[in-house]
Design a protein around this motif. Structure first.
Motif, PDB file in Angstrom:
ATOM      1  N   ASP A   1       0.729  -1.282   0.025  1.00  0.00           N
ATOM      2  CA  ASP A   1       0.018  -0.102  -0.047  1.00  0.00           C
ATOM      3  C   ASP A   1       0.885   1.143  -0.181  1.00  0.00           C
ATOM      4  OD1 ASP A   1      -2.533  -1.067  -0.094  1.00  0.00           O
ATOM      5  OD2 ASP A   1      -2.590  -1.238   2.093  1.00  0.00           O
ATOM      6  N   VAL A   2       1.848   1.232   0.802  1.00  0.00           N
ATOM      7  CA  VAL A   2       2.849   2.412   0.775  1.00  0.00           C
ATOM      8  C   VAL A   2       3.690   2.558  -0.492  1.00  0.00           C
ATOM      9  CG1 VAL A   2       4.869   3.506   1.794  1.00  0.00           C
ATOM     10  CG2 VAL A   2       3.134   2.549   3.413  1.00  0.00           C
ATOM     11  N   LEU A   3       3.983   1.337  -1.191  1.00  0.00           N
ATOM     12  CA  LEU A   3       4.800   1.415  -2.171  1.00  0.00           C
ATOM     13  C   LEU A   3       3.938   1.747  -3.383  1.00  0.00           C
ATOM     14  CD1 LEU A   3       7.745   0.276  -3.383  1.00  0.00           C
ATOM     15  CD2 LEU A   3       6.420  -1.835  -3.848  1.00  0.00           C
ATOM     16  N   LYS A   4       2.872   1.521  -3.396  1.00  0.00           N
ATOM     17  CA  LYS A   4       1.905   2.144  -4.639  1.00  0.00           C
ATOM     18  C   LYS A   4       1.780   3.542  -4.639  1.00  0.00           C
ATOM     19  CE  LYS A   4      -2.620   1.006  -3.084  1.00  0.00           C
ATOM     20  NZ  LYS A   4      -3.893   0.211  -3.226  1.00  0.00           N
ATOM     21  N   ASN A   5       1.645   4.135  -3.199  1.00  0.00           N
ATOM     22  CA  ASN A   5       1.580   5.535  -3.220  1.00  0.00           C
ATOM     23  C   ASN A   5       2.758   6.436  -2.766  1.00  0.00           C
ATOM     24  OD1 ASN A   5      -1.305   5.731  -3.694  1.00  0.00           O
ATOM     25  ND2 ASN A   5      -1.498   4.488  -1.636  1.00  0.00           N
ATOM     26  N   VAL A   6       4.102   5.861  -2.882  1.00  0.00           N
ATOM     27  CA  VAL A   6       5.102   6.571  -2.291  1.00  0.00           C
ATOM     28  C   VAL A   6       5.434   7.931  -2.928  1.00  0.00           C
ATOM     29  CG1 VAL A   6       6.997   5.423  -3.769  1.00  0.00           C
ATOM     30  CG2 VAL A   6       7.317   6.100  -1.397  1.00  0.00           C
ATOM     31  N   PHE A   7       4.909   8.021  -4.118  1.00  0.00           N
ATOM     32  CA  PHE A   7       5.254   9.447  -4.653  1.00  0.00           C
ATOM     33  C   PHE A   7       4.356  10.386  -4.905  1.00  0.00           C
ATOM     34  CE2 PHE A   7       8.188   6.129  -7.396  1.00  0.00           C
ATOM     35  CZ  PHE A   7       9.209   6.723  -6.805  1.00  0.00           C
ATOM     36  N   ARG A   8       3.181   9.925  -4.010  1.00  0.00           N
ATOM     37  CA  ARG A   8       1.872  11.012  -3.901  1.00  0.00           C
ATOM     38  C   ARG A   8       2.110  11.724  -3.015  1.00  0.00           C
ATOM     39  NH1 ARG A   8      -3.588   7.661  -5.147  1.00  0.00           N
ATOM     40  NH2 ARG A   8      -4.262  10.018  -4.386  1.00  0.00           N
ATOM     41  N   SER A   9       1.702  13.137  -3.003  1.00  0.00           N
ATOM     42  CA  SER A   9       1.741  13.979  -1.728  1.00  0.00           C
ATOM     43  C   SER A   9       0.558  13.936  -0.878  1.00  0.00           C
ATOM     44  CB  SER A   9       2.345  15.454  -2.161  1.00  0.00           C
ATOM     45  OG  SER A   9       1.402  15.953  -3.420  1.00  0.00           O
ATOM     46  N   ASP A  10      -0.488  13.401  -1.469  1.00  0.00           N
ATOM     47  CA  ASP A  10      -1.858  13.559  -0.958  1.00  0.00           C
ATOM     48  C   ASP A  10      -2.122  12.455  -0.125  1.00  0.00           C
ATOM     49  OD1 ASP A  10      -2.003  12.151  -3.323  1.00  0.00           O
ATOM     50  OD2 ASP A  10      -4.297  12.332  -3.594  1.00  0.00           O
ATOM     51  N   VAL A  11      -1.253  11.281  -0.021  1.00  0.00           N
ATOM     52  CA  VAL A  11      -1.309  10.084   0.831  1.00  0.00           C
ATOM     53  C   VAL A  11      -0.353   9.879   1.570  1.00  0.00           C
ATOM     54  CG1 VAL A  11      -1.715   7.555   0.493  1.00  0.00           C
ATOM     55  CG2 VAL A  11      -2.689   9.133  -1.398  1.00  0.00           C
ATOM     56  N   LYS A  12      -0.631   9.503   2.764  1.00  0.00           N
ATOM     57  CA  LYS A  12       0.313   9.389   3.981  1.00  0.00           C
ATOM     58  C   LYS A  12       1.107   8.247   3.610  1.00  0.00           C
ATOM     59  CE  LYS A  12       0.873   9.260   8.896  1.00  0.00           C
ATOM     60  NZ  LYS A  12       1.939   8.234   9.162  1.00  0.00           N
ATOM     61  N   THR A  13       2.443   8.196   3.391  1.00  0.00           N
ATOM     62  CA  THR A  13       3.070   7.140   3.270  1.00  0.00           C
ATOM     63  C   THR A  13       4.409   7.010   4.262  1.00  0.00           C
ATOM     64  OG1 THR A  13       4.355   8.243   1.499  1.00  0.00           O
ATOM     65  CG2 THR A  13       2.682   7.006   0.652  1.00  0.00           C
ATOM     66  N   THR A  14       4.714   7.791   5.113  1.00  0.00           N
ATOM     67  CA  THR A  14       5.865   7.697   5.915  1.00  0.00           C
ATOM     68  C   THR A  14       5.646   6.363   7.082  1.00  0.00           C
ATOM     69  OG1 THR A  14       4.608   8.939   7.634  1.00  0.00           O
ATOM     70  CG2 THR A  14       6.146  10.130   6.250  1.00  0.00           C
ATOM     71  N   ASN A  15       6.844   5.605   7.193  1.00  0.00           N
ATOM     72  CA  ASN A  15       6.815   4.713   8.150  1.00  0.00           C
ATOM     73  C   ASN A  15       8.075   4.901   9.220  1.00  0.00           C
ATOM     74  OD1 ASN A  15       5.316   2.793   6.682  1.00  0.00           O
ATOM     75  ND2 ASN A  15       6.835   2.072   5.416  1.00  0.00           N
ATOM     76  N   ILE A  16       7.872   4.221  10.454  1.00  0.00           N
ATOM     77  CA  ILE A  16       8.907   4.213  11.300  1.00  0.00           C
ATOM     78  C   ILE A  16      10.327   3.447  10.920  1.00  0.00           C
ATOM     79  CG2 ILE A  16       9.590   3.940  13.620  1.00  0.00           C
ATOM     80  CD1 ILE A  16       7.491   6.038  13.177  1.00  0.00           C
ATOM     81  N   GLY A  17      11.534   3.984  10.808  1.00  0.00           N
ATOM     82  CA  GLY A  17      12.576   3.303  10.447  1.00  0.00           C
ATOM     83  C   GLY A  17      13.040   2.251  11.267  1.00  0.00           C
ATOM     84  N   LEU A  18      14.154   1.686  10.885  1.00  0.00           N
ATOM     85  CA  LEU A  18      14.621   0.605  11.888  1.00  0.00           C
ATOM     86  C   LEU A  18      15.021   1.096  13.265  1.00  0.00           C
ATOM     87  CD1 LEU A  18      16.626  -1.424   9.112  1.00  0.00           C
ATOM     88  CD2 LEU A  18      14.364  -2.026  10.427  1.00  0.00           C
ATOM     89  N   GLU A  19      15.545   2.375  13.261  1.00  0.00           N
ATOM     90  CA  GLU A  19      16.166   2.956  14.553  1.00  0.00           C
ATOM     91  C   GLU A  19      14.962   3.956  14.912  1.00  0.00           C
ATOM     92  OE1 GLU A  19      19.619   2.944  15.220  1.00  0.00           O
ATOM     93  OE2 GLU A  19      20.075   1.301  13.470  1.00  0.00           O
ATOM     94  N   GLY A  20      13.665   3.700  14.427  1.00  0.00           N
ATOM     95  CA  GLY A  20      12.792   4.431  15.366  1.00  0.00           C
ATOM     96  C   GLY A  20      12.360   5.715  14.556  1.00  0.00           C
ATOM     97  N   GLU A  21      13.251   6.305  13.465  1.00  0.00           N
ATOM     98  CA  GLU A  21      13.230   7.452  13.208  1.00  0.00           C
ATOM     99  C   GLU A  21      11.867   7.634  12.224  1.00  0.00           C
ATOM    100  OE1 GLU A  21      15.390   5.156  10.040  1.00  0.00           O
ATOM    101  OE2 GLU A  21      15.336   5.232  11.996  1.00  0.00           O
ATOM    102  N   GLU A  22      11.300   8.938  12.195  1.00  0.00           N
ATOM    103  CA  GLU A  22      10.101   9.192  11.334  1.00  0.00           C
ATOM    104  C   GLU A  22      10.683  10.036  10.131  1.00  0.00           C
ATOM    105  OE1 GLU A  22       7.040  10.761  13.694  1.00  0.00           O
ATOM    106  OE2 GLU A  22       7.829   9.933  15.556  1.00  0.00           O
ATOM    107  N   GLY A  23       9.523   9.668   9.323  1.00  0.00           N
ATOM    108  CA  GLY A  23       9.968  10.761   7.991  1.00  0.00           C
ATOM    109  C   GLY A  23       8.744  11.548   8.101  1.00  0.00           C
ATOM    110  N   THR A  24       8.961  12.719   6.881  1.00  0.00           N
ATOM    111  CA  THR A  24       7.982  13.651   6.813  1.00  0.00           C
ATOM    112  C   THR A  24       6.747  13.461   5.713  1.00  0.00           C
ATOM    113  OG1 THR A  24       9.312  14.849   4.963  1.00  0.00           O
ATOM    114  CG2 THR A  24       9.586  15.414   7.558  1.00  0.00           C
ATOM    115  N   GLY A  25       7.307  12.490   4.784  1.00  0.00           N
ATOM    116  CA  GLY A  25       6.561  12.236   3.586  1.00  0.00           C
ATOM    117  C   GLY A  25       6.641  13.301   2.570  1.00  0.00           C
ATOM    118  N   PHE A  26       7.485  14.090   2.642  1.00  0.00           N
ATOM    119  CA  PHE A  26       7.851  15.174   1.477  1.00  0.00           C
ATOM    120  C   PHE A  26       8.863  14.631   0.666  1.00  0.00           C
ATOM    121  CE2 PHE A  26       6.874  18.497   5.180  1.00  0.00           C
ATOM    122  CZ  PHE A  26       5.384  18.386   4.558  1.00  0.00           C
ATOM    123  N   GLY A  27       9.917  14.194   1.051  1.00  0.00           N
ATOM    124  CA  GLY A  27      10.944  13.528   0.120  1.00  0.00           C
ATOM    125  C   GLY A  27      10.618  12.857  -1.254  1.00  0.00           C
ATOM    126  N   MET A  28       9.989  11.666  -1.180  1.00  0.00           N
ATOM    127  CA  MET A  28       9.520  10.729  -2.540  1.00  0.00           C
ATOM    128  C   MET A  28       8.806  11.734  -3.479  1.00  0.00           C
ATOM    129  SD  MET A  28      11.544   8.183  -2.412  1.00  0.00           S
ATOM    130  CE  MET A  28      12.666   9.236  -1.674  1.00  0.00           C
TER     131      MET A  28
END
Length: 74
Positions: free
Chosen positions: A7-34
């Protein structure tokens, strides 16, 4: 990384869909990068593709791969 769900993979380049995941070290993304990367590459007439395997699916061989293709300047 931990990989992305389908689900995240199919929307990873969309800015209108939340696609951030918690990383292996607990880091959070913003969702703006991709979405920003995708828009920039489209402006450059380049392409990007992505594949991913989640850690839960394959604990040893997991993560995400991005492939970018640029046209040779001529």
């Amino acid at each position: 990384g931990a990989g992305m769900s389908p689900d995240v993979l199919k929307n990873v380049f969309r800015s209108d869909v939340k696609t951030t995941n918690i990383g292996l070290e607990g880091e959070e993304g913003t969702g703006f990068g991709m979405p920003l990367l995708h828009a920039t590459l489209m402006d450059l007439n380049a392409t990007i593709s992505v594949s991913s395997v989640e850690k839960e699916i394959n604990p040893i061989n997991h993560g995400t791969k991005f492939h970018m293709c640029f046209k040779k300047a001529g």
